[in-house]
Enzyme design. Structure first.
Site, mmCIF file in Angstrom:
data_model
loop_
_atom_site.group_PDB
_atom_site.id
_atom_site.type_symbol
_atom_site.label_atom_id
_atom_site.label_comp_id
_atom_site.label_asym_id
_atom_site.label_seq_id
_atom_site.Cartn_x
_atom_site.Cartn_y
_atom_site.Cartn_z
ATOM 1 N N GLN A 135 38.915 -28.184 -6.151
ATOM 2 C CA GLN A 135 37.872 -29.056 -5.601
ATOM 3 C C GLN A 135 37.391 -30.073 -6.639
ATOM 4 O OE1 GLN A 135 35.904 -25.458 -3.066
ATOM 5 N NE2 GLN A 135 34.678 -27.320 -3.063
ATOM 6 N N ARG A 155 29.464 -23.363 1.089
ATOM 7 C CA ARG A 155 28.590 -24.303 1.809
ATOM 8 C C ARG A 155 27.138 -24.109 1.414
ATOM 9 N NH1 ARG A 155 31.839 -25.768 7.221
ATOM 10 N NH2 ARG A 155 31.034 -27.846 7.237
ATOM 11 N N CYS A 156 26.868 -24.208 0.116
ATOM 12 C CA CYS A 156 25.590 -23.734 -0.392
ATOM 13 C C CYS A 156 24.716 -24.793 -1.032
ATOM 14 C CB CYS A 156 25.853 -22.669 -1.426
ATOM 15 S SG CYS A 156 26.731 -23.340 -2.848
ATOM 16 N N GLU A 176 26.992 -29.336 3.955
ATOM 17 C CA GLU A 176 26.446 -27.992 3.808
ATOM 18 C C GLU A 176 25.197 -27.745 4.648
ATOM 19 O OE1 GLU A 176 27.816 -26.853 -0.633
ATOM 20 O OE2 GLU A 176 26.552 -28.589 -0.454
HETATM 21 N N1 MCN Z 1 29.522 -37.970 6.481
HETATM 22 C C1 MCN Z 1 29.151 -38.995 7.330
HETATM 23 N N2 MCN Z 1 27.882 -39.514 7.258
HETATM 24 C C2 MCN Z 1 26.965 -39.008 6.403
HETATM 25 C C3 MCN Z 1 27.322 -37.935 5.553
HETATM 26 C C4 MCN Z 1 28.626 -37.446 5.607
HETATM 27 O O1 MCN Z 1 29.964 -39.436 8.142
HETATM 28 N N3 MCN Z 1 25.749 -39.510 6.328
HETATM 29 C C5 MCN Z 1 30.905 -37.468 6.452
HETATM 30 C C6 MCN Z 1 31.573 -37.826 5.133
HETATM 31 O O2 MCN Z 1 32.103 -39.091 5.131
HETATM 32 C C7 MCN Z 1 32.599 -36.724 4.983
HETATM 33 C C8 MCN Z 1 31.917 -35.532 5.633
HETATM 34 O O3 MCN Z 1 30.908 -36.062 6.502
HETATM 35 O O4 MCN Z 1 33.775 -37.076 5.660
HETATM 36 C C9 MCN Z 1 31.249 -34.599 4.602
HETATM 37 O O5 MCN Z 1 30.577 -35.390 3.668
HETATM 38 P P1 MCN Z 1 29.531 -34.838 2.587
HETATM 39 O O6 MCN Z 1 28.351 -34.295 3.250
HETATM 40 O O7 MCN Z 1 29.359 -35.908 1.577
HETATM 41 O O8 MCN Z 1 30.271 -33.584 1.907
HETATM 42 P P2 MCN Z 1 31.554 -33.596 0.975
HETATM 43 O O9 MCN Z 1 32.551 -34.527 1.485
HETATM 44 O O10 MCN Z 1 31.159 -33.650 -0.447
HETATM 45 O O11 MCN Z 1 32.130 -32.154 1.305
HETATM 46 C C10 MCN Z 1 31.661 -30.993 0.664
HETATM 47 C C11 MCN Z 1 31.020 -30.039 1.637
HETATM 48 C C12 MCN Z 1 30.921 -28.725 0.998
HETATM 49 S S1 MCN Z 1 30.166 -28.619 -0.511
HETATM 50 C C13 MCN Z 1 31.491 -27.621 1.546
HETATM 51 S S2 MCN Z 1 31.252 -26.135 0.758
HETATM 52 C C14 MCN Z 1 32.278 -27.723 2.752
HETATM 53 C C15 MCN Z 1 31.893 -28.883 3.595
HETATM 54 O O12 MCN Z 1 31.802 -29.994 2.839
HETATM 55 N N4 MCN Z 1 33.589 -27.426 2.686
HETATM 56 C C16 MCN Z 1 34.403 -27.793 3.735
HETATM 57 N N5 MCN Z 1 32.581 -29.030 4.741
HETATM 58 C C17 MCN Z 1 33.882 -28.600 4.812
HETATM 59 N N6 MCN Z 1 34.670 -28.931 5.862
HETATM 60 C C18 MCN Z 1 35.967 -28.562 5.864
HETATM 61 N N7 MCN Z 1 36.731 -28.908 6.916
HETATM 62 N N8 MCN Z 1 36.517 -27.858 4.837
HETATM 63 C C19 MCN Z 1 35.780 -27.465 3.781
HETATM 64 O O13 MCN Z 1 36.334 -26.799 2.782
HETATM 65 CU CU1 CUM Z 2 28.349 -24.549 -2.699
HETATM 66 S S1 CUM Z 2 30.043 -24.523 -1.640
HETATM 67 MO MO1 CUM Z 2 30.520 -26.440 -1.555
HETATM 68 O O1 CUM Z 2 29.520 -26.846 -2.913
HETATM 69 O O2 CUM Z 2 31.989 -26.640 -2.220
#
Ligand code: MCN
Ligand code: CUM
Length: 808
Positions: free
Chosen positions: A239, A386-387, A762
């Site tokens: 990651q 997802r924390c 998350e």
């Molecule tokens: N997004 C959006 N509009 C926003 C915020 C987000 O359209 N205002 C979209 C983003 O463009 C992205 C998705 O939602 O495509 C998730 O964005 P974001 O919240 O920024 O999270 P990350 O991309 O950093 O993903 C990490 C987060 C975490 S920490 C965990 S744990 C988790 C999660 O995402 N793991 C996942 N969702 C998951 N979903 C899948 N399918 N697989 C994982 O391993």
């Molecule tokens: Cu805390 S689980 Mo996500 O941060 O990859």
């Protein structure tokens, strides 16, 4: 083109922010064309597999690998003795602790890595694992962190000083040989005084049990050392590929430019793939030793039993209020079970993550939080799933405490929340435990949620149900689970967030090609979140080229700019901001090119969806496609050829998404079976990039929340045996158990993010767990229940009902 498109039509054609663009990833995933670590097959590749400890705490008396080595096809068996001369038998953890790569004289948890067998294929490796003879001498086992803090049994002799003294740990002084750290935030004395003087105090021990992210794809890697040019290529389920590259360089001594880390497609991460595991180190060493590529991929049991668990937090809480229900103080002492090694992945200055967001959505003037980390004989890791760095724990804690306070006050829990919410005009809001919440409008979200589910109607129905139950007309109770959570996502800022000294910024680099298409590379890495779809949407809006003409690439450290990776829902808040900023640099240059082409001053052109137009003369314009070509095709005085930009973004603050969830549940008192009648989830993640992707994230996070709240657990017996090491015993919900979710939203943009977006990945998990749990607890409120521990499986619910005398 004879008909001129309207502005709206031109905007629609881009597929930019706000539209439900279909996931570009899915074409390959749905056709089985994904490229995961186990799909990688390099010439001459060998396979590694671990000999693991059956005991949770034991001395290693001897290891005899002769029978294994005699097996045809076995190339090597590595033990700590082989790694010690290289200094690789231990490795640093992200939490500032160190962890055995291979058992060095003892083992601390069941499943710990003892020896690494390298063989021609996976089957031979597995057979050889059985042939390695290890003699163990069992030691007393500690699986309870409270008992560990009292015990004479020393788990980590390596951390004792001379004469058994206790040197400081990575996070300051230690109180006991099984103690890791104490982390304190807020005002202890002031909080205790407030509690003493309060009208009402509610007190409870809230336990968030041990769980596991359990992604469909387990962890693994392929290490390939090219001895001719000195280059190490490491494919893996990472990651945070850049951070892994730096760590591998630091511990192996291979110069960083000679290491290429590649995360191919990842089949779910959920935090499981943030940390560094012994398998990575052993594969690298094995490849260096043998000169050929070495693959290591966990099986399901290894994944569940040995890689990063989540939670295992005992949170003792006190919350005080006036008779009218205005909260005056919050106190929390947490005992955190970290297992045998502290391998949590938190920013360095936050040994318990962002748990100090535990004042939640409420305006609580005085608060205190202390966390004690403790070693036990369980698997190391922590934080993941997802924390948002321990925010699940924090949200569960405060949302349970609110419910218990409502019981204490004999008040409606929705009303208690309403009168304590931080008000819209209080943002930016300074919390008692040190955070500055960027924006929020909790009352609007709450009212919308309660109205959507007809909250008053539900309460009336529930009261009738209690009457009917008492009258013997039904055996089913009804629970209404409420939650209002506040998340904290988007680490950085660099000034207070780093991992192993690496500041938590993120990055984006864009190259526009002459024909008006583009590639953008980011420091993050999708594990299923759909980055290739959504980051292209940000750019489409920012630079006016169609999303379909923009390739998004992540995960190759040789090509992507340095970034800290994807976890803590930080991609949108940090890399998303970098993407917008890099897009704006492109646009600034494009503006100069357009002005030159249109023969006007730079200030006389303005951006309009997909073009620059001459102010006041909209018929005079240059499209971004034309500008891109011009950037490569003509000599423009004072402007370099080409159209590229890079941005490294250090966010000024985190973002604080929030949400209002309601769960309506029926519970059969005689079987303990739960039926989710309704689940309503309102999320506010600021500006929404792709509503369809957000909905998918919410569905996934809620389903994982349902799992954790209603049955999923990594359970141990007193001997430290993992009781839930297979999917027969570990609850992984399927479509069968999952209800129909209703999703909704409000939009409160982040004031400091370039496009106003907050993270969302998350949120549904952070809010979902307390919501499901509150529904179970609420069903029994009328019968005197204050609090019962998760996971609320049928058996435990039956016991709760039985304990309350509901079985006659
Ligand atoms: N997004 C959006 N509009 C926003 C915020 C987000 O359209 N205002 C979209 C983003 O463009 C992205 C998705 O939602 O495509 C998730 O964005 P974001 O919240 O920024 O999270 P990350 O991309 O950093 O993903 C990490 C987060 C975490 S920490 C965990 S744990 C988790 C999660 O995402 N793991 C996942 N969702 C998951 N979903 C899948 N399918 N697989 C994982 O391993
Ligand atoms: Cu805390 S689980 Mo996500 O941060 O990859």
């Amino acid at each position: 083109m004879n008909k001129e498109l309207s502005r709206e039509e031109r905007a629609d054609a881009l597929g930019g922010m706000g539209c439900k663009r279909k996931r570009v990833e899915d074409a390959r995933f749905t056709q089985g064309k994904g490229n995961y670590v186990d799909d990688i097959k390099l010439p001459g590749m060998l396979q590694g597999d671990f000999v693991r400890s059956p005991y949770a705490h034991a001395k290693i008396v001897s290891i005899d690998a002769s029978a294994a080595l005699a097996l045809d096809g076995v190339i090597a068996v590595l033990t700590a003795e082989d790694l010690a001369p290289l200094g690789l038998h231990w490795m640093p953890t992200l939490a500032g602790d160190k962890q055995m790569v291979l058992a060095d004289g003892k083992v601390l948890f069941q499943g710990q890595e003892v020896a690494f067998v390298v063989a021609k294929d996976r089957y031979i490796a597995a057979d050889a694992v059985e042939l390695v003879e290890v003699e163990y001498e069992e030691l007393p086992v500690l699986t309870d962190p409270f008992a560990a803090m009292e015990s004479d049994v020393v788990l980590r002799e390596d951390l004792l000083g001379e004469g058994g003294s206790l040197p400081d740990g990575a996070h300051g002084p230690r109180k006991h040989h099984n103690h890791i750290f104490t982390w304190e935030v807020g005002e202890k004395d002031a909080t205790e005084q407030v509690l003493q003087e309060a009208d009402v105090v509610a007190e409870e021990m809230v336990y968030y049990h041990r769980t596991h992210p359990c992604p469909l794809e387990t962890c693994g890697c392929v290490a390939s050392m090219d001895k001719v040019n000195g280059k190490l290529t490491l494919h893996g389920t990472f990651q945070a590929p850049h951070a892994i590259r730096t760590v591998v360089s630091l511990i192996s001594g291979i110069e960083e430019h000679n290491i290429r880390v590649i995360s191919p497609d990842i089949g779910g991460g959920f935090g499981n793939k943030v940390g560094a595991y012994p398998g990575y180190v052993c594969s690298v060493v094995a490849s260096i030793v043998t000169g050929v590529p070495v693959k290591w991929v966990e099986d399901r049991m290894e994944n569940l039993m040995t890689t990063a668990f989540a939670r295992d937090y005992w949170m003792k809480g006190k919350i005080s209020a006036t008779k009218e229900g205005k909260i005056t103080g919050l106190w929390c002492h947490t005992t955190a079970d970290h297992g045998g090694f502290d391998a949590c992945a938190d920013p360095t200055k936050f040994p318990a993550g962002f748990m100090n967001i535990c004042t939640g959505s409420y305006d609580i003037p005085t608060a205190y939080l202390a966390v004690d980390g403790v070693y036990t004989n369980k698997a190391p890791g922590g934080v993941s799933y997802r924390c948002s760095f321990r925010v699940t724990e924090a949200a569960y804690f405060i949302e349970r405490m609110i419910e218990i306070l409502a019981i204490e006050l004999n008040m409606d829990a929705a009303e208690l929340r309403r009168i304590n919410f931080i008000k819209k005009e209080q943002f930016p809001y300074q919390s008692a435990l040190g955070w500055e919440y960027d924006s929020g409008d909790y009352h609007t979200a709450w009212d919308k949620a309660l109205k959507a589910v007809d909250y008053d109607g539900l309460r009336a129905e529930q009261a009738q149900r209690v009457e009917d139950f008492k009258a013997g007309k039904t055996r089913k109770l009804m629970g209404i689970g409420l939650t209002h959570f506040t998340e904290i996502v988007g680490a950085g800022p660099v000034k207070n967030c780093d991992i192993l000294g690496l500041g938590m910024f993120d990055s984006c680099e864009i190259r526009i090609h002459p024909t008006g298409s583009a590639i953008a590379r980011l420091g993050t890495i999708s594990q299923g979140q759909g980055h290739a779809t959504t980051f292209a949407q940000i750019l489409a809006t920012e630079i006016g080229l169609p999303a379909d003409s923009i390739t998004i690439e992540e995960g190759d450290t040789d090509t992507a700019p340095y970034g800290l990776g994807t976890y803590g829902s930080r991609s949108t808040p940090v890399a998303g901001a970098a993407t917008a900023m890099a897009g704006r640099k492109i646009r600034a240059k494009a503006q100069m090119i357009a002005a030159y082409l249109l023969e006007v001053h730079d200030d006389d052109v303005e951006f309009d969806v997909d073009r620059f137009v001459v102010k006041g003369a909209p018929e005079k314009f240059k499209t971004m496609k034309e500008i891109a070509f011009a950037a490569y095709n003509q000599a423009i005085p004072g402007i370099e050829p080409g159209l590229e930009a890079v941005s490294y973004y250090d966010p000024p603050n985190m973002t604080y998404p929030f949400g209002a969830y309601v769960c309506v549940m029926d519970i059969d008192v005689d079987t303990g079976v739960t039926e989710i009648r309704r689940f309503y989830a309102l999320d506010d993640c600021g500006t929404r990039i792709n509503p369809m992707i957000i909905e998918g994230q919410v569905h996934g996070g809620l389903t994982e929340a349902l799992a954790v709240a209603l049955g999923q657990e990594i359970a141990y017996d007193d001997m430290g045996n993992v009781k839930t090491g297979t999917l027969m015993d570990f609850f992984l919900p399927t479509a069968w158990e999952v209800p129909n979710y209703e999703t909704d939203h409000t939009v409160t943009p982040s004031p400091h993010h370039p496009i106003g977006a907050k993270g969302v990945g998350e949120s549904p998990h952070v809010g979902g767990v307390p919501c499901f749990s509150n529904a179970v607890n609420d069903a029994f409120r009328a019968f005197g229940l204050r609090h019962t521990h998760m996971p609320h499986d049928h058996w435990r619910i039956w016991k709760t009902a039985n304990g309350l005398g509901l079985h006659g």
